[in-house]
Design a protein around this motif. Sequence first.
Motif, short mmCIF file in Angstrom:
data_model
loop_
_atom_site.label_atom_id
_atom_site.label_comp_id
_atom_site.label_asym_id
_atom_site.label_seq_id
_atom_site.Cartn_x
_atom_site.Cartn_y
_atom_site.Cartn_z
N ASN A 60 10.31 4.20 16.51
CA ASN A 60 8.92 4.27 16.04
C ASN A 60 8.78 4.51 14.54
N ILE A 61 9.91 4.73 13.87
CA ILE A 61 9.83 5.04 12.44
C ILE A 61 9.16 3.91 11.63
N PRO A 62 9.46 2.61 11.90
CA PRO A 62 8.79 1.57 11.12
C PRO A 62 7.27 1.67 11.19
N LEU A 63 6.74 1.95 12.39
CA LEU A 63 5.29 2.09 12.56
C LEU A 63 4.79 3.28 11.74
N MET A 64 5.49 4.40 11.83
CA MET A 64 5.02 5.62 11.17
C MET A 64 5.09 5.53 9.65
N GLN A 78 26.37 -5.05 2.22
CA GLN A 78 25.72 -3.81 2.64
C GLN A 78 24.23 -4.10 2.90
N ILE A 79 23.63 -3.30 3.76
CA ILE A 79 22.19 -3.46 4.04
C ILE A 79 21.41 -2.62 3.03
N ASP A 80 20.36 -3.21 2.48
CA ASP A 80 19.50 -2.50 1.54
C ASP A 80 18.37 -1.85 2.34
N PRO A 81 18.32 -0.52 2.42
CA PRO A 81 17.27 0.09 3.27
C PRO A 81 15.88 -0.16 2.68
N ASN A 82 14.86 -0.16 3.52
CA ASN A 82 13.49 -0.29 3.01
C ASN A 82 13.08 1.01 2.32
N LEU A 83 12.24 0.89 1.33
CA LEU A 83 11.72 2.08 0.67
C LEU A 83 10.26 2.23 1.04
N ALA A 84 9.91 3.35 1.66
CA ALA A 84 8.53 3.57 2.07
C ALA A 84 8.15 5.02 1.76
N HIS A 85 7.06 5.21 1.04
CA HIS A 85 6.59 6.56 0.67
C HIS A 85 7.70 7.39 0.03
N GLY A 86 8.54 6.72 -0.77
CA GLY A 86 9.60 7.45 -1.48
C GLY A 86 10.82 7.76 -0.64
N VAL A 87 10.87 7.23 0.59
CA VAL A 87 12.00 7.50 1.49
C VAL A 87 12.73 6.18 1.80
N ASP A 233 0.11 6.73 13.27
CA ASP A 233 -0.26 5.40 13.80
C ASP A 233 -0.61 4.43 12.68
N ARG A 234 -1.11 4.96 11.56
CA ARG A 234 -1.54 4.07 10.46
C ARG A 234 -0.43 3.85 9.43
N GLY A 235 0.74 4.47 9.68
CA GLY A 235 1.83 4.28 8.72
C GLY A 235 1.68 5.14 7.48
N LEU A 236 0.82 6.18 7.59
CA LEU A 236 0.61 7.09 6.45
C LEU A 236 0.80 8.52 6.92
N PRO A 237 2.06 9.01 6.96
CA PRO A 237 2.29 10.38 7.45
C PRO A 237 1.42 11.39 6.69
N ILE A 238 0.92 12.38 7.42
CA ILE A 238 -0.04 13.33 6.85
C ILE A 238 0.54 14.10 5.66
N ALA A 239 1.87 14.20 5.59
CA ALA A 239 2.50 14.91 4.46
C ALA A 239 2.15 14.25 3.12
N LEU A 240 1.71 12.98 3.15
CA LEU A 240 1.32 12.31 1.90
C LEU A 240 0.12 12.99 1.26
N ALA A 241 -0.63 13.77 2.04
CA ALA A 241 -1.79 14.49 1.49
C ALA A 241 -1.37 15.59 0.52
N GLY A 242 -0.05 15.93 0.51
CA GLY A 242 0.43 16.92 -0.46
C GLY A 242 0.41 18.33 0.11
N LYS A 243 1.20 19.20 -0.54
CA LYS A 243 1.36 20.54 0.04
C LYS A 243 0.11 21.40 -0.07
N GLY A 244 -0.85 20.95 -0.88
CA GLY A 244 -2.11 21.70 -0.99
C GLY A 244 -3.04 21.43 0.18
#
Length: 276
Positions: A60-64, A78-87, A233-244
Amino acid sequence: MAHSHVPQGPTALPGVANVVAIGSGKGGVGKTTLTANIAVALAQLGFRVGLIDADIYGPNIPLMFGSTQQPKVLPSNQIDPNLAHGVKVISVGLISPGDKPLVMRGPMLHQIIRQFLQQVEWGELDFLLIDLPPGTGDVVISLVQTVPLTGAVVVSTPSDVALQDARKALEMFHQVNVPILGIVENMSHFTCPHCHQEIDIFSKGGAERTAKQFNLPFLGSIELDPEIRNGGDRGLPIALAGKGSPKAAPFYEIARQVAERAQMQSEKQEDVFEIS
């Protein structure tokens, strides 16, 4: 004639400082959501982070991460991993997309895990997180045979059934000599949006009691919140909102503790190697 082939022991990945597995005894406890948010939080805190989706049967990681393009193969093979949200992310779901289930036997699983560890161009990483499939099976054994793990995080809901399975996961890591960095209680409680009262759906505090019972660190609890699921579900983990952000803050606290404990564990392991 017998082969003189000696099975290789685990080999450290060059450039990767800490490999942390995130597991649970049973499915449906939100382990992947937690892994995705810890990965994003670590990246936002300035760490270099990679993530292996080792949940081969339900990737489920691709969806998240909202990342579905197939990873490129580099000239070096070698496989080049995808970069998403800095990961940096790799998943079977990226290689075999769609709803077709993967039907595989143990040896093939082992092959895929090895490939994700050794044939992906991870570069320099502070943390490589591994989202394990639920339960206590082959994947963990493949992992432990392939790469030295810094430690594991076990996720559980506070319900008795989940805790019973979480204890099995703890026992499994113990058997394969993987240190436990701590336990997280997910779906700890639900706050009613109307009266703002806490409702204990799964009887809050169970995972914390289990941590105490086993003398393990309790890393924190995450409430059951539709916004957290919605972000995934939208591919935008809530942690993107920042630690504040009040909803993201608990993930940052857990990520900070995971980082701290993993680094302490790595130093301990280095000392052992120097002494022996």
